[in-house]
Design an enzyme around this catalytic site. Structure first.
Site, mmCIF file in Angstrom:
data_model
loop_
_atom_site.group_PDB
_atom_site.id
_atom_site.type_symbol
_atom_site.label_atom_id
_atom_site.label_comp_id
_atom_site.label_asym_id
_atom_site.label_seq_id
_atom_site.Cartn_x
_atom_site.Cartn_y
_atom_site.Cartn_z
ATOM 1 N N HIS A 153 8.967 8.375 0.596
ATOM 2 C CA HIS A 153 8.215 9.180 -0.414
ATOM 3 C C HIS A 153 7.042 9.750 -0.134
ATOM 4 O O HIS A 153 5.991 9.851 -1.045
ATOM 5 C CB HIS A 153 8.168 8.011 -1.435
ATOM 6 C CG HIS A 153 9.341 7.560 -2.025
ATOM 7 N ND1 HIS A 153 10.197 8.321 -2.845
ATOM 8 C CD2 HIS A 153 10.063 6.348 -2.021
ATOM 9 C CE1 HIS A 153 11.522 7.707 -3.303
ATOM 10 N NE2 HIS A 153 11.455 6.481 -2.749
ATOM 11 N N LYS A 212 -5.451 -6.877 9.844
ATOM 12 C CA LYS A 212 -5.872 -7.508 11.182
ATOM 13 C C LYS A 212 -6.132 -6.718 12.023
ATOM 14 O O LYS A 212 -7.018 -6.659 12.876
ATOM 15 C CB LYS A 212 -5.158 -8.625 11.221
ATOM 16 C CG LYS A 212 -5.492 -9.799 11.777
ATOM 17 C CD LYS A 212 -6.072 -10.912 10.767
ATOM 18 C CE LYS A 212 -7.206 -10.181 9.891
ATOM 19 N NZ LYS A 212 -7.448 -11.371 8.664
#
Ligand code: M6R
Length: 592
Positions: A492, A473
């Site tokens: 990660h 959005k």
């Protein structure tokens, strides 16, 4: 995407054509045009808005026929030449077209050999000239349309008139919506009922490969074999298609503020007399399934991720969720008794329609959850459930997302026979207003992030699924690059990008994940990020930015989504953008 209007028999079609085009604005477009017949063919078109087109067009035109178009460029840049209407080479046929002709190059090569010249880069001009080619040979417009249909691959909704018969419109349709509106002494054509509703609530909906001839008093439709087809008139719920700002400055904020009412309507439609209220056959088919395949795009895909998790957690049915264009390319069907659920606000998304063809071939039971009654998916899926959210005009979907998630929760309640899901939903929807008490704080966050180049949303579990939608959005309407990650995933890789210029917005509404999420906050704070936390009372810490009342954790997409929608809305406003019509986007994506 593109929009079509046409009229035959209106005394002065100026208002219908221009007002109709304005009503189709919400679909997104980059150029507009119209044509009519008054002592010869008159065409006005240009890049830009319908308001700009209006300045080019005479105030009155007395023409029996008129056609208009808003274009969202697919073949060829947005400019005057590529805008519709297009006139055929022999200046006979004037045409407007929505959709994409897949084999247009092949047809164009053939027509070039037949000494046809082309002025635009569009696939539409190729169709105009193909019709012209046949008409030059047989002098029969209906026959020419039939012959053309047998050669064209792709999607089209077409409205046209012929210089030799300027009292008649012709229509043809495949995979793109096209409706004929019936009036007293006039008939209208449009890709969208909302453009015609001021004039009529009696429509004919064309099926694929049907075509027809429309005069002021008569409508005749044929199938691809040229046989006459009897069509029933249909009507539409005016409340569902009305486009009215009701005093709001933008559709996006109007639609965000309608969310509590949308939920109330949904709950009363699908829960009655103390129990879930669905077609029993549908609930039995879902209960029998041992794997549910969700297929959707964009915001609807994000709602499907929530739906999948709800089915797995509460109904013990395994699920897979796919983006439609990917699934169409590699249709994975898992389980001995699969069932497909498609989600689509518009019910017209081309990527989903291609999936439906595969689903039909493989004879897999399917349900569409859509906001658009009478849309292609509503008509063609084996089962259909309507969101009843009222017309969603803002390109950025808000109320439809909450309605999709809420309806999926109700379906899961019905399949798993657990009434508390309904009760939780009822409670959750009553807390949406709670977000509105924080408007000032949300506006401040918007003001702080508006200059950022890049931003992250983090969450775990259902909060992560909501983060995906919050991120989409924000990028759609504020053009800020934004990504969503599960809290556990940042170390990660994505954490490499975090520095003092990267705001991070974190949702913490799930007790089970709260401690881990707080640790993730420390990780990004240690890299200099400015963090904004949205939490619930029982999980809140002193400095959290927005604290909402507690609600059932698995319904964060129903409650906290309103925060995300307001944030995107205010950020866009502060940046001075057109929040309802963000650049390059279209409300209904009718090309693959
Ligand atoms: O009409 P659909 O739900 O099938 O549309 C799918 C997407 O195109 C749509 O959700 C898009 O992502 C919206 N612009 C989201 O705000």
């Amino acid at each position: 995407m593109c929009g079509i209007v046409g009229s035959v028999g209106l005394h002065n079609p100026h208002d219908y054509i221009l007002d109709g085009l304005k009503l189709l604005n919400y679909r997104g477009y980059d150029s507009a045009g119209l044509a009519y017949f008054e002592h010869g063919i008159k065409i006005y078109k240009d890049k830009g808005s319908v308001e700009h087109l209006e300045t080019l067009v005479p105030h009155n035109f007395s023409s029996l026929v008129a056609i208009g178009h808003t274009r969202w460029a697919t073949h060829g840049v947005a400019n005057k030449t590529n805008s519709h209407p297009h006139l055929s080479y022999h200046q006979k046929i004037t045409i407007v077209h929505n959709g994409v002709i897949e084999n247009y190059q092949e047809i164009k090569n053939f027509l070039l050999k037949e000494k046809y010249d082309f002025y635009s880069e569009t696939d539409t001009e190729v169709i105009a000239n193909l019709l012209d080619y046949f008409y030059t040979k047989n002098n029969d417009m209906l026959m020419s349309i039939k012959e053309s249909i047998s050669l064209i691959n792709g999607s089209y909704a077409i409205c046209l008139f012929n210089d030799d018969h300027p009292d008649v419109l012709y229509v043809m349709k495949r995979s793109s919506p096209l409706l004929i509106g019936h009036g007293d002494g006039f008939n209208l054509v449009s890709s969208d009922a909302s453009a015609m509703i001021k004039y009529t609530n009696k429509f004919i909906d064309l099926n694929d490969k049907e075509y027809g001839i429309v005069t002021k008093d008569n409508i005749q439709i044929f199938n691809e074999k040229g046989e006459a087809v009897n069509k029933e008139y249909i009507s539409r719920d005016i409340a569902d298609i009305a486009i009215d700002l009701k005093g709001y400055p933008h559709y996006m904020v109007k639609e965000i503020e309608e969310i509590p009412d949308v939920c109330a309507k949904l709950l009363s439609t699908y829960y009655k007399d103390g129990d879930y209220h669905f077609d029993k056959e549908l609930i039995d088919a879902l209960s029998k399934a041992n794997h549910i395949i969700f297929i959707a795009c964009g915001t609807s895909y994000h709602a499907s991720l929530v739906g999948g998790r709800l089915f797995e957690s509460f109904a013990n049915i395994s699920t897979s969720e796919y983006i439609a264009s990917e699934w169409a390319n590699h249709p994975r069907i898992t389980g001995e008794w699969p069932f497909v659920i498609m989600l689509s606000q518009s019910g017209e998304t081309a990527d989903l329609i291609s999936c439906l063809k595969i689903i039909e071939e493989k004879k897999i039971p399917s349900l569409v959850i859509t906001n658009t009654e009478g849309s292609t998916l509503d008509r063609k899926c084996q089962y259909s459930l309507l969101l009843h959210a009222g017309k969603e005009v803002s390109v950025a979907s808000t109320k439809a997302y909450v309605a999709q998630v809420s309806l999926l929760a109700l379906i899961v309640g019905a399949v798993s026979k657990q009434k508390y899901i309904y009760e939780d939903l009822l409670k959750a929807t009553s807390y949406i207003n709670n977000v509105q008490n924080n408007i000032e704080k949300i506006r401040n966050i918007a003001s702080n992030i508006k200059k950022s180049e890049s931003l992250y949303f983090l969450g775990r579990g259902y909060d992560y699924l909501l983060s995906l939608e919050a991120s989409l959005k924000l990028k759609e309407v504020s053009y800020i690059h934004s990504e969503a990650f599960p809290g556990g995933e940042i170390k990660h890789g994505p954490i490499a990008l975090i520095d003092k210029n990267t705001p991070v917005i974190v949702f913490i509404t799930d007790e089970e994940n709260a401690v881990h999420m707080r640790n993730n906050i420390q990780e990004v704070v240690a890299r200099g990020a400015k963090v904004y936390v949205i939490s619930t009372k029982s999980l809140a810490k002193k400095d959290d930015d927005i604290v909402l009342d507690d609600f059932p954790y698995y319904l964060t997409s129903v409650v906290s989504s309103t925060f995300a929608f307001y944030l995107a809305y205010y950020t866009s406003l502060l940046k001075g953008y057109n929040v309802d019509r963000p650049r390059n986007l279209a409300k209904s994506v009718t090309v693959e």
